[in-house]
Design an enzyme around this catalytic site. Structure first.
Site, PDB file in Angstrom:
ATOM      1  N   THR A 154       0.914  -1.102   0.067  1.00 54.61           N
ATOM      2  CA  THR A 154      -0.054  -0.041  -0.023  1.00 54.61           C
ATOM      3  C   THR A 154       0.738   1.296  -0.046  1.00 54.61           C
ATOM      4  O   THR A 154       0.488   2.165  -0.769  1.00 54.61           O
ATOM      5  CB  THR A 154      -1.104   0.000   1.194  1.00 54.61           C
ATOM      6  OG1 THR A 154      -1.693  -1.010   1.118  1.00 54.61           O
ATOM      7  CG2 THR A 154      -1.865   1.174   1.575  1.00 54.61           C
ATOM      8  N   CYS A 210      -9.995  -7.207   1.950  1.00 50.18           N
ATOM      9  CA  CYS A 210     -10.503  -5.718   2.425  1.00 50.18           C
ATOM     10  C   CYS A 210     -11.863  -5.615   2.237  1.00 50.18           C
ATOM     11  O   CYS A 210     -12.422  -4.834   2.941  1.00 50.18           O
ATOM     12  CB  CYS A 210      -9.630  -4.917   1.563  1.00 50.18           C
ATOM     13  SG  CYS A 210      -8.097  -5.329   1.187  1.00 50.18           S
TER      14      CYS A 210
HETATM   15  C1  LIG Z   1      -2.356  -7.148  -1.007  1.00 52.65           C
HETATM   16  C2  LIG Z   1      -2.173  -6.161  -1.946  1.00 52.65           C
HETATM   17  C3  LIG Z   1      -1.989  -4.878  -1.702  1.00 52.65           C
HETATM   18  C4  LIG Z   1      -1.507  -4.222  -0.461  1.00 52.65           C
HETATM   19  O1  LIG Z   1      -0.344  -4.654   0.047  1.00 52.65           O
HETATM   20  P1  LIG Z   1      -0.143  -4.598   1.566  1.00 52.65           P
HETATM   21  O2  LIG Z   1       1.247  -4.845   1.832  1.00 52.65           O
HETATM   22  O3  LIG Z   1      -1.136  -5.465   2.379  1.00 52.65           O
HETATM   23  O4  LIG Z   1      -0.179  -3.276   1.920  1.00 52.65           O
HETATM   24  C5  LIG Z   1      -1.919  -4.048  -2.900  1.00 52.65           C
HETATM   25  N1  LIG Z   1      -2.067  -4.226  -3.953  1.00 52.65           N
HETATM   26  C6  LIG Z   1      -2.357  -5.465  -4.579  1.00 52.65           C
HETATM   27  C7  LIG Z   1      -2.704  -6.252  -5.692  1.00 52.65           C
HETATM   28  C8  LIG Z   1      -2.436  -6.522  -3.432  1.00 52.65           C
HETATM   29  O5  LIG Z   1      -2.997  -7.784  -3.589  1.00 52.65           O
END
Ligand SMILES: *Cc1c(COP(=O)(O)O)cnc(C)c1O
Length: 392
Positions: free
Chosen positions: A73, A326
């Site tokens: 993120t 989410c």
């Molecule tokens: C899980 C995910 C994120 C977020 O990653 P985090 O490390 O959990 O913040 C962003 N983009 C995609 C495609 C994801 O699957």
């Protein structure tokens, strides 16, 4: 109840034992701040350099193009906001797709509130972005295109190299959210014309709270965190050394075992898809059959709720997801399934099984043996299904 069958690896993964072993020294006798001057700290600094080199090599990047962050993120936020703010004098238009992760979509929304303009590209029924639509959407004031490498819900792998070519030709920066793809399929940032690429450690057997952003040399981008001189003055904050060392270890292992893992995952994935579609009526694969992540299957079942399927699977010790982690807890259907054209009721009845290199054929068989019974039982309680059968 038997053993736990974990099929939610797109939500997060288990930390590999070898990764944990690599991390422990940096949480104990090598706990020094890598910016300090004494010998012990120099060793820690060297461990960071080695990690950066391992990760750079895995993508065909140079170590100076790798910036450690706290998660996928953060990488998405930095890439998109950093380029938008640094290039606003050139234009305030950005392009993305309707099936991005919320880390991208909500970042775009935040920029819209600041006065930027965003085009959200449609995708086709398999989740592919159209190259001609993309090319048409690029305007003189477009500064960035952000398209994910592979979708986290339906597993579709986008035509990244071709998108990159278009962006290069038009002189527009290209950011890729590769959180689901990195360490699962090969990626070459040079051959695929990628300017920025986001990765998260916990999606490939490293710990949560780790990630990185690849920024191609020469990309004009603002700093994300102001403070000390870490990450070449671009991302301040004392480095998460143990996490970074672990992430590099996870990367090293994943790339060494990649061919074997892909072959194994595809075998299990395809076995499950074939059996489920054959044995359960009114079921349909979401996402492309071939251009999809080796570890992803997403199947829609008519006349039932994904959530009730998840609870029934949970009772059998099978952990899965009905969309992205989410969105669970909310009653809105997945934006990805709506974007590929599913009506609300069908979007609600979908099941995402994300397997791993550790999933066994026995696990797959267990799920395939039980799923038809679960679906049948849930349908027998569904008034929609009752009407459907009556009218047939
Ligand atoms: C899980 C995910 C994120 C977020 O990653 P985090 O490390 O959990 O913040 C962003 N983009 C995609 C495609 C994801 O699957």
């Amino acid at each position: 109840m038997g053993k736990l069958i974990y099929m939610d690896n797109a939500a997060t993964t288990f930390v590999d034992k070898r990764v944990l072993d690599a991390m422990i020294p940096y949480l104990s006798d090598k706990c020094f701040n890598p910016s300090s001057i004494y010998d012990g700290a120099q060793d820690v600094h060297e461990a960071l350099d080695n990690a950066r080199e391992t990760i750079a090599k895995s993508l065909n990047a140079s170590p100076r193009e790798i910036y450690f962050t706290s998660c996928g993120t953060e990488s998405d936020n930095w890439a998109i906001k950093g380029v938008a703010h640094a290039n606003a004098d050139k234009g305030k238009h950005l392009i993305t797709s309707k099936i991005e992760h919320h880390a991208v979509l909500h970042t775009m929304k935040a920029l819209e509130r600041e006065g930027f303009e965003v085009t959200y590209l449609d995708v086709d029924s398999n989740g592919f972005v159209s190259l001609s639509e993309l090319e048409k959407a690029i305007r003189p004031d477009t500064i960035l295109v952000s398209i994910m490498y592979a979708n986290n819900e339906i597993g579709t792998i986008e035509p990244i190299k071709e998108i990159g070519e278009i962006c290069r030709k038009k002189g527009v920066y290209f950011h890729v959210d590769a959180v689901q793809a990195y360490a699962h399929v090969p990626i070459d940032v040079v051959a695929e014309n990628i300017d920025m690429l986001s990765v998260s450690g916990h999606k490939f057997n490293a710990m949560k709270g780790t990630g990185f952003l690849y920024i191609k040399k020469g990309v004009k981008i603002n700093t994300f965190m102001d403070g000390g001189a870490q990450e070449r003055n671009k991302r301040a904050g004392t480095e998460n050394v143990a996490g970074i060392v672990g992430m590099a270890k996870a990367s090293e292992i994943a790339f060494a075992e990649m061919d074997k893992r892909i072959k194994h995952e595809i075998e299990i994935r395809d076995y499950m898809i074939d059996r489920i579609l054959k044995e359960i009526p009114y079921s349909k694969l979401n996402g492309d059959r071939n251009k999809r992540l080796p570890n992803n299957l997403n199947i829609g079942f008519e006349f039932i709720e994904g959530e009730s399927m998840l609870l029934a699977l949970n009772d059998l010790g099978v952990y899965a997801s009905s969309g992205s982690a989410c969105t669970s807890g909310s009653l809105d259907p997945s934006h990805v399934l709506l974007a590929i054209g599913l009506p609300h009721e069908k979007a609600h009845g979908s099941l995402r099984l994300s397997i791993s290199h550790e999933t066994t054929m026995d696990d797959a068989k267990f799920v395939c043996d039980n799923l038809p019974k679960i679906v049948e039982r849930l349908r027998s309680m569904s008034p929609l299904y009752e009407d459907f059968v009556k009218n047939k």
